[in-house]
Structure formats: C-alpha cells, structure tokens
Design a protein around this motif. Structure first.
Motif, PDB file in Angstrom:
ATOM      1  N   GLN A   1       0.838  -1.190   0.000  1.00  9.67           N
ATOM      2  CA  GLN A   1       0.000   0.000   0.000  1.00  9.67           C
ATOM      3  C   GLN A   1       0.877   1.246   0.000  1.00  9.67           C
ATOM      4  O   GLN A   1       1.996   1.232   0.495  1.00  9.67           O
ATOM      5  N   VAL A   2       0.357   2.321  -0.548  1.00 10.77           N
ATOM      6  CA  VAL A   2       1.117   3.562  -0.639  1.00 10.77           C
ATOM      7  C   VAL A   2       0.301   4.720  -0.083  1.00 10.77           C
ATOM      8  O   VAL A   2      -0.910   4.789  -0.278  1.00 10.77           O
ATOM      9  N   ASP A   3       0.988   5.594   0.629  1.00 12.22           N
ATOM     10  CA  ASP A   3       0.397   6.849   1.093  1.00 12.22           C
ATOM     11  C   ASP A   3       0.809   7.916   0.086  1.00 12.22           C
ATOM     12  O   ASP A   3       1.953   8.368   0.067  1.00 12.22           O
TER      13      ASP A   3
ATOM     14  N   LYS B   1       2.641  11.156   1.064  1.00 11.74           N
ATOM     15  CA  LYS B   1       4.090  11.099   1.329  1.00 11.74           C
ATOM     16  C   LYS B   1       4.910  10.835   0.069  1.00 11.74           C
ATOM     17  O   LYS B   1       6.097  11.147   0.026  1.00 11.74           O
ATOM     18  N   CYS B   2       4.318  10.240  -0.938  1.00 11.27           N
ATOM     19  CA  CYS B   2       5.054   9.830  -2.137  1.00 11.27           C
ATOM     20  C   CYS B   2       5.514  11.037  -2.942  1.00 11.27           C
ATOM     21  O   CYS B   2       4.766  11.989  -3.129  1.00 11.27           O
ATOM     22  N   VAL B   3       6.773  10.981  -3.390  1.00  8.29           N
ATOM     23  CA  VAL B   3       7.331  12.059  -4.205  1.00  8.29           C
ATOM     24  C   VAL B   3       7.657  11.598  -5.630  1.00  8.29           C
ATOM     25  O   VAL B   3       8.333  12.307  -6.374  1.00  8.29           O
ATOM     26  N   GLY B   4       7.226  10.399  -5.986  1.00  5.54           N
ATOM     27  CA  GLY B   4       7.446   9.929  -7.347  1.00  5.54           C
ATOM     28  C   GLY B   4       8.875   9.547  -7.636  1.00  5.54           C
ATOM     29  O   GLY B   4       9.349   9.669  -8.765  1.00  5.54           O
ATOM     30  N   HIS B   5       9.560   9.054  -6.630  1.00  2.00           N
ATOM     31  CA  HIS B   5      10.966   8.676  -6.759  1.00  2.00           C
ATOM     32  C   HIS B   5      11.153   7.437  -7.641  1.00  2.00           C
ATOM     33  O   HIS B   5      12.176   7.260  -8.279  1.00  2.00           O
ATOM     34  N   ALA B   6      10.123   6.557  -7.646  1.00  2.00           N
ATOM     35  CA  ALA B   6      10.038   5.394  -8.548  1.00  2.00           C
ATOM     36  C   ALA B   6      10.956   4.232  -8.221  1.00  2.00           C
ATOM     37  O   ALA B   6      11.046   3.295  -9.001  1.00  2.00           O
ATOM     38  N   SER B   7      11.635   4.246  -7.090  1.00  2.00           N
ATOM     39  CA  SER B   7      12.433   3.058  -6.775  1.00  2.00           C
ATOM     40  C   SER B   7      11.526   1.852  -6.536  1.00  2.00           C
ATOM     41  O   SER B   7      11.924   0.714  -6.766  1.00  2.00           O
ATOM     42  N   CYS B   8      10.290   2.095  -6.105  1.00  2.00           N
ATOM     43  CA  CYS B   8       9.360   0.970  -5.913  1.00  2.00           C
ATOM     44  C   CYS B   8       9.079   0.288  -7.251  1.00  2.00           C
ATOM     45  O   CYS B   8       8.993  -0.938  -7.318  1.00  2.00           O
ATOM     46  N   PHE B   9       8.960   1.055  -8.294  1.00  2.00           N
ATOM     47  CA  PHE B   9       8.738   0.475  -9.619  1.00  2.00           C
ATOM     48  C   PHE B   9       9.944  -0.329 -10.070  1.00  2.00           C
ATOM     49  O   PHE B   9       9.812  -1.430 -10.613  1.00  2.00           O
TER      50      PHE B   9
ATOM     51  N   TYR C   1       4.360   8.777 -10.966  1.00  2.00           N
ATOM     52  CA  TYR C   1       3.893   8.338  -9.655  1.00  2.00           C
ATOM     53  C   TYR C   1       3.405   6.894  -9.750  1.00  2.00           C
ATOM     54  O   TYR C   1       2.912   6.465 -10.796  1.00  2.00           O
ATOM     55  N   PRO C   2       3.529   6.145  -8.660  1.00  2.00           N
ATOM     56  CA  PRO C   2       3.232   4.716  -8.728  1.00  2.00           C
ATOM     57  C   PRO C   2       1.735   4.404  -8.750  1.00  2.00           C
ATOM     58  O   PRO C   2       0.936   5.055  -8.096  1.00  2.00           O
ATOM     59  N   ILE C   3       1.419   3.395  -9.520  1.00  2.00           N
ATOM     60  CA  ILE C   3       0.100   2.771  -9.500  1.00  2.00           C
ATOM     61  C   ILE C   3       0.354   1.381  -8.946  1.00  2.00           C
ATOM     62  O   ILE C   3       1.082   0.589  -9.556  1.00  2.00           O
TER      63      ILE C   3
ATOM     64  N   ALA D   1      13.228   0.612   0.777  1.00  2.00           N
ATOM     65  CA  ALA D   1      13.965   1.509  -0.120  1.00  2.00           C
ATOM     66  C   ALA D   1      13.237   2.818  -0.380  1.00  2.00           C
ATOM     67  O   ALA D   1      13.827   3.749  -0.934  1.00  2.00           O
ATOM     68  N   CYS D   2      11.974   2.913   0.003  1.00  2.00           N
ATOM     69  CA  CYS D   2      11.228   4.147  -0.280  1.00  2.00           C
ATOM     70  C   CYS D   2      11.796   5.290   0.565  1.00  2.00           C
ATOM     71  O   CYS D   2      11.789   5.204   1.797  1.00  2.00           O
ATOM     72  N   PRO D   3      12.265   6.356  -0.065  1.00  2.00           N
ATOM     73  CA  PRO D   3      12.937   7.412   0.691  1.00  2.00           C
ATOM     74  C   PRO D   3      12.012   8.238   1.567  1.00  2.00           C
ATOM     75  O   PRO D   3      12.474   8.940   2.465  1.00  2.00           O
ATOM     76  N   THR D   4      10.727   8.168   1.334  1.00  2.00           N
ATOM     77  CA  THR D   4       9.805   8.996   2.131  1.00  2.00           C
ATOM     78  C   THR D   4       8.903   8.159   3.045  1.00  2.00           C
ATOM     79  O   THR D   4       7.943   8.690   3.605  1.00  2.00           O
ATOM     80  N   LEU D   5       9.195   6.868   3.158  1.00  2.00           N
ATOM     81  CA  LEU D   5       8.394   5.969   4.002  1.00  2.00           C
ATOM     82  C   LEU D   5       6.921   5.975   3.591  1.00  2.00           C
ATOM     83  O   LEU D   5       6.021   5.880   4.433  1.00  2.00           O
ATOM     84  N   ALA D   6       6.696   6.066   2.298  1.00  2.00           N
ATOM     85  CA  ALA D   6       5.323   6.122   1.795  1.00  2.00           C
ATOM     86  C   ALA D   6       4.707   4.748   1.593  1.00  2.00           C
ATOM     87  O   ALA D   6       3.496   4.637   1.450  1.00  2.00           O
ATOM     88  N   LEU D   7       5.543   3.729   1.551  1.00  2.00           N
ATOM     89  CA  LEU D   7       5.048   2.380   1.282  1.00  2.00           C
ATOM     90  C   LEU D   7       4.951   1.571   2.559  1.00  2.00           C
ATOM     91  O   LEU D   7       5.725   1.773   3.491  1.00  2.00           O
ATOM     92  N   ARG D   8       4.017   0.630   2.553  1.00  2.00           N
ATOM     93  CA  ARG D   8       3.982  -0.341   3.639  1.00  2.00           C
ATOM     94  C   ARG D   8       3.384  -1.641   3.133  1.00  2.00           C
ATOM     95  O   ARG D   8       2.657  -1.662   2.134  1.00  2.00           O
TER      96      ARG D   8
HETATM   97  S1  SF4 Z   1       9.643   4.728  -3.827  1.00  2.00           S
HETATM   98 FE1  SF4 Z   1       8.244   5.761  -2.391  1.00  2.00          FE
HETATM   99  S2  SF4 Z   1       8.381   7.921  -2.939  1.00  2.00           S
HETATM  100 FE2  SF4 Z   1       9.195   6.748  -4.651  1.00  2.00          FE
HETATM  101  S3  SF4 Z   1       7.465   6.458  -6.063  1.00  2.00           S
HETATM  102 FE3  SF4 Z   1       7.570   4.649  -4.733  1.00  2.00          FE
HETATM  103  S4  SF4 Z   1       6.199   5.139  -3.012  1.00  2.00           S
HETATM  104 FE4  SF4 Z   1       6.641   7.073  -4.040  1.00  2.00          FE
END
Ligand code: SF4
Length: 77
Positions: free
Chosen positions: A12-14, A17-25, A39-41, A61-68
């Motif tokens: 799940q993503v908040d 907090k997400c800044v579109g860093h895309a490391s999750c992708f 931004y992640p879908i 790895a999410c730099p803004t702690l937006a994922l859980r």
């Molecule tokens: S890694 Fe975190 S901040 Fe970056 S796109 Fe994914 S959820 Fe957003």
C-alpha cells in the motif's frame, strides 16, 4: 506466480508522502507501474507469497516511508 500469502498482506502507498521517486517500480515491477507523471500505480490485491520479501525490500527503499506491507486495507476518505 505463487499463491496469495496467507496473511493477506498487500502493498500500500500513502500518496501524500510519495514524491514519485520510482524506486518501488524498479524493485517491484510485478506490482507497481507508473502513471504519466512518474507516480506509482500499485496493485493492491494480496501479494503472492513469492513477492512478499520483494515488497518488503521496496518498502525499505522508499525514501519517504510512503510504502507499507500490511494486511489491513487503508480506508479511503
Ligand atoms: S519509492 Fe516511495 S516515494 Fe518513490 S514512487 Fe515509490 S512510493 Fe513514491
């Protein structure tokens, strides 16, 4: 693809907090795609057992702690 994990864990993503860093992708393309702004879908169905550890790596790895990874579904407001 493996069976869903027994605890019903979901990625799940908040988006606040997400800044579109895309490391999750980059770390979990099986469950994350990007919209036209980068931004992640996130697929929010329960994770297959074989992807839970990968999802946890993306969370770390999410730099803004937006994922859980959580069994509870976040309420939409
Ligand atoms: S890694 Fe975190 S901040 Fe970056 S796109 Fe994914 S959820 Fe957003």
């Amino acid at each position: 693809m493996s069976a869903p994990n027994p605890e019903g864990l979901r990625l799940q993503v908040d988006m606040i907090k997400c800044v579109g860093h895309a490391s999750c992708f980059e770390l979990l393309p099986e469950r994350v795609s990007l919209d036209e702004w980068g931004y992640p879908i996130i697929e929010t169905d329960p994770l297959p057992s074989g992807l839970v550890s990968h999802a946890r790596r993306a969370v770390a790895a999410c730099p803004t702690l937006a994922l859980r990874v959580d069994g509870k579904v976040a309420r939409k407001r």
